[in-house]
Design an enzyme around this catalytic site. Structure first.
Site, PDB file in Angstrom:
ATOM      1  N   SER A 102       0.869  -1.235  -0.015  1.00 17.21           N
ATOM      2  CA  SER A 102      -0.020   0.021  -0.082  1.00 17.21           C
ATOM      3  C   SER A 102       0.885   1.277   0.146  1.00 17.21           C
ATOM      4  CB  SER A 102      -1.079  -0.005   1.254  1.00 17.21           C
ATOM      5  OG  SER A 102      -2.002   1.011   1.061  1.00 17.21           O
ATOM      6  N   ASP A 160       9.870   6.212 -10.049  1.00 12.15           N
ATOM      7  CA  ASP A 160       9.708   6.776 -11.340  1.00 12.15           C
ATOM      8  C   ASP A 160      10.384   8.252 -11.513  1.00 12.15           C
ATOM      9  OD1 ASP A 160       7.826   4.929 -11.708  1.00 12.15           O
ATOM     10  OD2 ASP A 160       6.026   6.126 -11.102  1.00 12.15           O
ATOM     11  N   LYS A 164      -0.728  -4.357  -3.327  1.00 11.91           N
ATOM     12  CA  LYS A 164      -1.820  -3.717  -2.853  1.00 11.91           C
ATOM     13  C   LYS A 164      -2.129  -2.509  -3.447  1.00 11.91           C
ATOM     14  CE  LYS A 164      -4.698  -2.366   1.078  1.00 11.91           C
ATOM     15  NZ  LYS A 164      -4.705  -1.004   0.778  1.00 11.91           N
TER      16      LYS A 164
END
Length: 739
Positions: free
Chosen positions: A492, A503, A518
């Site tokens: 999560s 990224d 998740k």
């Protein structure tokens, strides 16, 4: 996780519909707590709120019914030691009817299964007592298959008793083998003592080392097994009908997706404590021991710790509120004991305690706010190759939703990074291994500490509406080398942070091949707000999936998780433990990428990753870890055990030999010295419990090969800062793809 206020704003139509439903529900309010009508109300509220508020609600049909039926029976009797096949045959007619029962608030199946379970549990109490009442013959050549998932239910009471016999025999045999080995070690010790100065030893020490016969050890093993079984059934006896109904409700909720679940009142309170790290009470951890509630730990800084009258091992006999009469808590369910001990800050509680020396004492304490130190992040400083580094461990993205001035992970991370900067660190390792997530707000705040500004995560609602959560503060708290450590249990919010840093190419992600996977957002909804009659008692709360989140590059972390830049083998590498291994997990998809600027101040970013991969490929320790992971996976699929002692011991010796081969994995030491920051060193002078915890943590870090490699990567990342003008602007426009 979004706050309830945000849920209200974005889903007002759903809330209005639920409020309209609640008006209709008032017509059949339960008259008293425990009335079956309360269960019907709970069932109706639960299913309606999920169907209207869930991101992608499943149809409540025959397929849904089969899933509830299967999972509920598995929850009631996971080892198939209670129900008979005749019970299952009787239950089977409801397998495709539960969808209709749920819609009609019909509890027929639950009542039948619950009543039958209570009957079978009561019957089984005599089974283990008879088995453990006489010596067990460990010379019989027989086997036991512990693959409960594939094993059938017993066809008769005699067959069920036989299953109990073998299960208990296996447990006792494992314990007996350990005791026999310990006795053998004792014998070896006596030989040495006789050669030295046995005459100077105390008589009781000598008596304790007198060799025991096999019969004595076998009897001790059975007595220990009987004690364990009594405690097990004591725990079961503490469970009430409401507890079992909560299991049924949860089974229904979890069929929508693995993260939609029902919180009974006690569970909701525990969830709040886990998220905020605080509660009001005396600051003691408790456990049930037969009919008694015993202290297992005093929490540093709490009233019990400050008062210095309570100790580990003390037993609660009575609890009184202020001047009120004390209530006997012996034999009481531990959750009920905890309720009586907890209370508002500043209130008085009187405890009648049986001390470890047998004396009885009444202790008065004033309740206070307790902080659970283990909830919060912590950091350490270490030197390697002449450079100083900081290691920050974040166990949870915690926040106190009820107190904006309370501690939260975002605020604490900013403070801790600043402290590390003052110590002159050259790089930071951010460890989110085993971090199951938490607040979305805090992950955005934390990610923002390491970039100038920009998007951190994208969120999409069921209606397709996309929202981008961004860091809007241009300040960069830390612009130096960064490594983020993950494993297969990082989930999560941990995955959002790791994905954002990946990224942006802001930090090197190292750890398991992929994180948990998740990629959904849940919200907590208090079910009590929808009823007028408070006399029915607390209905608890519902945690339901309302959104999915996506990386800023557009990809989802759902199922796929985050793939490490540098993959490091671990013992769970081949075990099925992720979201992708759950049968009703939501699917992976992607959306358009957000616009973001890649961090280009780390000129040797790719070189550091390449260097790390090369080191790992040549590292014999990691090769051994990989081999160990494969062996553990093979062992997990081997569920057949011999119950004949010679064969069992032979099997264990083979396992022991293999285990010893991999023992060096546990014995690894990186020869590094980890130290607390100055502020914590001062705190430890007054708090010995905190000092002991930090000593243990630092010892574990000094044996952690993964942290060692993370520091190596930080070393490779050392370089001069490059100007931001060379940054690359990325913007991708891709169509929404659904799978």
């Amino acid at each position: 996780m979004n706050t309830f206020l945000n849920f209200m704003k974005r889903n007002y139509k759903i809330i209005l519909a639920v409020l309209a439903l609640s008006l209709a529900l008032w017509s059949f309010m339960p008259k008293q707590k425990g009335d079956p009508e309360k269960d019907k109300l709970l069932l109706e509220l639960l299913t309606f709120v999920i169907e209207k508020g869930h991101y992608s609600p499943s149809a409540i049909d025959d397929t849904f019914s089969r899933g509830v039926y299967k999972e509920f029976l598995k929850a009631l009797d996971p080892t198939k030691r209670f129900f008979l096949q005749s019970d299952i045959d009787e239950f089977s007619k409801y397998e495709t009817d539960l969808d209709d029962e749920i819609k009609n608030k019909d509890l027929t199946f639950f009542d039948l299964a619950y009543t039958r379970l209570m009957k079978r549990i009561e019957e089984s109490k005599s089974y283990y007592k008879i088995i453990l009442d006489k010596p067990i013959d460990f010379k019989i050549d027989e086997e036991f298959n512990a693959d409960y998932e594939k094993l059938p239910f017993a066809n008769s009471v005699a067959e069920l008793k036989e299953k109990w016999r073998k299960q208990i025999k296996l447990t006792a045999l494992a314990s007996l083998t350990d005791r026999l080995k310990l006795e053998e070690d004792k014998k070896n010790g006596i030989v040495k003592d006789n050669k030295d100065s046995i005459g100077s030893k105390k008589i009781e020490e000598i008596v304790d080392k007198i060799p025991k016969t096999f019969e004595q050890i076998e009897k001790e093993t059975r007595e220990s097994s009987l004690k364990s079984m009594n405690e097990y059934f004591g725990f079961i006896n503490d469970l009430k009908r409401d507890d079992w109904f909560a299991v049924y409700i949860n089974t229904i909720a979890e069929r929508f997706d693995p993260h939609t679940s029902y919180f009974a009142p006690e569970e909701k309170e525990r969830f709040d404590v886990s998220m905020s790290g605080t509660f009001f009470g005396i600051g003691a951890r408790l456990q049930k021991k037969n009919d008694f509630t015993e202290i297992t730990e005093l929490i540093s800084g709490g009233p019990a710790w400050r008062g210095k009258e309570l100790e580990v091992g003390d037993i609660f006999l009575k609890v009184a509120q202020g001047d009120a009469d004390p209530v006997d808590v012996v034999g009481m369910k531990i959750d009920d004991v905890v309720k009586k001990i907890k209370g508002p800050k500043g209130t008085e509680v009187r405890l009648t305690i049986k001390k470890t020396d047998g004396s009885i004492k009444v202790i008065t304490l004033i309740r206070d706010e307790i902080e659970i130190e283990e909830t919060y992040l912590k950091s350490s400083i270490v030197e390697k190759n002449g450079l100083k580094y900081g290691v920050i461990y974040l166990p949870k993205f915690y926040i106190n939703f009820g107190n904006s001035d309370g501690r939260d992970a975002g605020k604490d991370m900013a403070i801790e990074v600043e402290r590390l900067k003052k110590e002159g660190v050259n790089g930071i390792v951010l460890d989110v291994r085993d971090d199951g997530g938490g607040s979305l707000k805090t992950v955005v705040d934390i990610a923002g500490l390491f970039i100038e500004q920009g998007p951190i995560v994208q969120i999409k609602s069921a209606a397709g509406r996309k929202e981008v959560l961004s860091d809007k503060d241009k300040k960069v708290q830390w612009d130096g080398p960064l490594v983020v450590m993950i494993n297969c249990f990082s989930a999560s919010a941990s995955e959002i942070l790791a994905a954002a840093m990946q990224d942006y190419k802001r930090g090197v992600i190292i750890g398991s091949k992929q994180s948990f996977g998740k990629g959904t957002v849940q919200n907590i909804i208090d079910l009590n707000q929808f009823v007028r009659n408070s006399s029915i008692g607390d209905l608890g709360a519902l945690k339901t999936t309302i959104q999915k989140f996506y990386r800023i590059n557009g990809g989802s972390t759902q199922l796929d998780g985050v793939n490490s830049d540098v993959v490091m083998a671990d013992k769970y590498s081949y075990l099925k433990m992720g979201e992708r291994d759950l049968d009703n997990a939501m699917p992976w998809d992607k959306i358009d990428a957000a616009e973001y600027t890649v961090w280009n101040k780390q000129s040797n970013f790719n070189a550091a990753i390449a260097n790390s991969k090369k080191r790992l490929a040549d590292n014999n320790q990691f090769k051994l870890i990989e081999e160990n992971a494969k062996w553990l996976n093979e062992r997990s699929e081997d569920n057949l055990y011999s119950l004949e002692i010679d064969k069992f011991q032979a099997e264990q010796k083979i396992i022991d030999v293999t285990t010893k081969k991999y023992k060096s994995v546990l014995e690894y030491k990186n020869q590094l010295k980890f130290n607390s920051l100055p502020y914590e060193i001062e705190a430890m002078k007054k708090d010995l419990a905190l000092k002991e915890k930090r000593v243990r943590w630092h010892e574990s870090l000094s044996k952690d090969i993964y942290v060692d490699e993370a520091l190596n990567v930080l070393g490779d990342l050392q370089s001069k800062v490059m100007p931001l003008r060379n940054a690359i602007v990325i913007k991708k426009k891709e169509k929404l793809v659904k799978y």
